[in-house]
Design a protein around this motif. Structure first.
Motif, PDB file in Angstrom:
ATOM      1  N   HIS A   1     -70.805  20.564  59.286  1.00 16.81           N
ATOM      2  CA  HIS A   1     -71.179  22.184  59.005  1.00 16.81           C
ATOM      3  C   HIS A   1     -71.444  22.002  58.073  1.00 16.81           C
ATOM      4  CE1 HIS A   1     -69.152  25.739  56.788  1.00 16.81           C
ATOM      5  NE2 HIS A   1     -67.637  25.895  58.237  1.00 16.81           N
ATOM      6  N   PRO A   2     -72.576  23.254  58.361  1.00 14.85           N
ATOM      7  CA  PRO A   2     -73.622  22.766  57.080  1.00 14.85           C
ATOM      8  C   PRO A   2     -72.944  22.756  55.660  1.00 14.85           C
ATOM      9  CG  PRO A   2     -73.454  24.969  58.106  1.00 14.85           C
ATOM     10  CD  PRO A   2     -72.604  24.507  58.521  1.00 14.85           C
ATOM     11  N   SER A   3     -71.903  23.218  55.083  1.00 15.99           N
ATOM     12  CA  SER A   3     -71.509  22.953  53.582  1.00 15.99           C
ATOM     13  C   SER A   3     -71.229  21.512  53.533  1.00 15.99           C
ATOM     14  CB  SER A   3     -70.251  24.171  53.336  1.00 15.99           C
ATOM     15  OG  SER A   3     -69.452  23.766  53.973  1.00 15.99           O
TER      16      SER A   3
ATOM     17  N   VAL B   1     -59.655  17.391  58.093  1.00 13.58           N
ATOM     18  CA  VAL B   1     -61.455  17.497  58.155  1.00 13.58           C
ATOM     19  C   VAL B   1     -61.788  17.910  59.218  1.00 13.58           C
ATOM     20  CG1 VAL B   1     -63.129  15.761  57.397  1.00 13.58           C
ATOM     21  CG2 VAL B   1     -61.303  16.474  56.411  1.00 13.58           C
ATOM     22  N   VAL B   2     -61.954  16.388  60.347  1.00 11.19           N
ATOM     23  CA  VAL B   2     -62.555  16.858  61.580  1.00 11.19           C
ATOM     24  C   VAL B   2     -62.809  17.812  62.261  1.00 11.19           C
ATOM     25  CG1 VAL B   2     -62.293  15.875  63.522  1.00 11.19           C
ATOM     26  CG2 VAL B   2     -62.243  13.800  62.194  1.00 11.19           C
ATOM     27  N   SER B   3     -61.415  19.104  62.536  1.00  9.51           N
ATOM     28  CA  SER B   3     -61.186  19.795  62.917  1.00  9.51           C
ATOM     29  C   SER B   3     -62.229  21.009  62.715  1.00  9.51           C
ATOM     30  CB  SER B   3     -59.786  20.809  62.334  1.00  9.51           C
ATOM     31  OG  SER B   3     -58.920  21.168  61.244  1.00  9.51           O
ATOM     32  N   LYS B   4     -62.553  20.828  60.538  1.00  9.19           N
ATOM     33  CA  LYS B   4     -63.420  21.426  60.555  1.00  9.19           C
ATOM     34  C   LYS B   4     -65.540  21.093  60.627  1.00  9.19           C
ATOM     35  CE  LYS B   4     -61.329  22.176  56.738  1.00  9.19           C
ATOM     36  NZ  LYS B   4     -61.251  21.735  55.322  1.00  9.19           N
ATOM     37  N   ARG B   5     -65.811  20.277  61.178  1.00  9.04           N
ATOM     38  CA  ARG B   5     -66.387  19.832  61.663  1.00  9.04           C
ATOM     39  C   ARG B   5     -67.153  19.532  60.642  1.00  9.04           C
ATOM     40  NH1 ARG B   5     -70.669  23.369  62.868  1.00  9.04           N
ATOM     41  NH2 ARG B   5     -69.454  24.984  61.848  1.00  9.04           N
ATOM     42  N   GLU B   6     -66.488  18.223  59.086  1.00  4.70           N
ATOM     43  CA  GLU B   6     -66.455  17.893  58.951  1.00  4.70           C
ATOM     44  C   GLU B   6     -65.932  16.120  58.273  1.00  4.70           C
ATOM     45  OE1 GLU B   6     -64.632  19.588  55.505  1.00  4.70           O
ATOM     46  OE2 GLU B   6     -66.072  21.562  55.371  1.00  4.70           O
TER      47      GLU B   6
END
Length: 313
Positions: free
Chosen positions: A209-211, A246-251
């Motif tokens: 995730h870009p952020s 966290v993983v589910s949000k691509r982090e």
């Protein structure tokens, strides 16, 4: 994959509950008490002690080979590059020394690792699980085995599934044990390529995730080898389900974390754990740790009981 799986199951039959009840009745309580004291004094050692057991079991099985020192004619596992950041050896040594005073030559270093991993997780509020005992210690430790045996954080889902299957662990075990990243930190060098040179492209891993990329770049400048970052931001000292959110949000920090979203089974598990109310992770983790603790164990007359965990008798 069938032969290694059968081998692991056959050896695991020698493990039992309360193996030391007669030979060293105070063993498990002593391990628990000492582990709790060490973790209370330095909670950051909890993930380190869990990681020691993990790194031991995936190389030559759960035989405490990761604890052996290198010698003049052999470079041991602990000096292989993936193991250079392992910590907690002195805690294992202290517990072993105390056990040797009470019950000389009885309790294996391999069992100490399994018990300490459980007790360290429980000491910080995580789940508990039964630890079967009766493991014996190996006498061989080679750095090259660690290089080839350990799952790497830069592996894709196919590589990870193959690595886990090769030691008799399931795809669910892969998804569950990855959740151990809910506690602890990592050095920037372990994931820096995802930020600055993904696959040699001089660019960022597009799956992140870009952020999250922006946040990591603030903490890890290019070529930063020493800074440390929380693996589960905001919850790295708490053993909970936050890692899956966290993983589910691509982090997810590592390629291996993000890889869980690229397989239907592991992705479904991640999504199912996001809600703490419906999550089965804490129960699942104990079962998967029991499964891992059976990998390639030495029991009966195989192996030995080391007097010192770092040295062959």
């Amino acid at each position: 994959m069938l032969l290694p799986f059968v081998f692991h199951l056959a050896n695991a039959q020698g493990l039992t509950s309360g193996f030391y009840n007669l030979s060293c009745p105070s063993a498990e309580n002593l391990v628990k008490t000492m582990t709790e004291k060490f973790v209370a004094h330095a909670p950051n050692f909890a993930p380190s002690l869990l990681r020691l057991h993990f790194h031991d079991c995936f190389v030559r099985g759960c035989d405490a080979s990761v604890l052996l020192n290198s010698t003049s004619n052999n470079t041991a596992e602990k000096d292989a590059s993936p193991n250079l950041t392992l910590r907690g050896f002195q805690i294992i040594d202290a517990i072993k020394s105390a056990l040797e005073k009470q019950c000389p030559g009885v309790v294996s270093c391999a069992d100490i690792l399994a018990l300490v991993a459980r007790d360290a997780v429980t000491a910080i509020g995580g789940p508990t699980w039964p630890v079967l005992t009766g493991r014996r210690d190996g006498n061989k430790s080679l750095d090259k085995d660690a290089l080839t045996g350990l799952p790497r954080t830069d592996m894709n889902i196919t590589q990870l599934k193959e690595k886990f299957a090769s030691v008799g662990l399931s795809v669910k075990d892969l998804a569950v044990l990855s959740g151990g990243h809910t506690i602890g930190v990592s050095h920037c060098r372990s994931f820096g390529a995802r930020l600055y040179n993904f696959n040699g492209t001089n660019d960022t891993d597009p799956s992140l995730h870009p952020s999250y990329v922006a946040n990591l770049k603030k903490q890890c400048l290019p070529a930063d080898l020493t800074s440390i970052v929380e693996m589960d931001p905001g919850s790295f000292r708490t053993f909970d389900t936050h890692y899956y959110s966290v993983v589910s949000k691509r982090e997810g920090m590592f390629t291996s974390d993000g890889a869980l979203l690229t397989d239907s089974t592991t992705s479904a598990y991640v999504q199912a754990q996001v809600s703490p109310q419906s999550s089965t992770f804490l129960t699942d983790f104990g079962q998967s740790m029991m499964n891992m603790g059976k990998i390639g164990v030495l029991t009966g007359t195989s192996g030995t009981i080391r007097k010192q965990c770092a040295i062959i008798n």
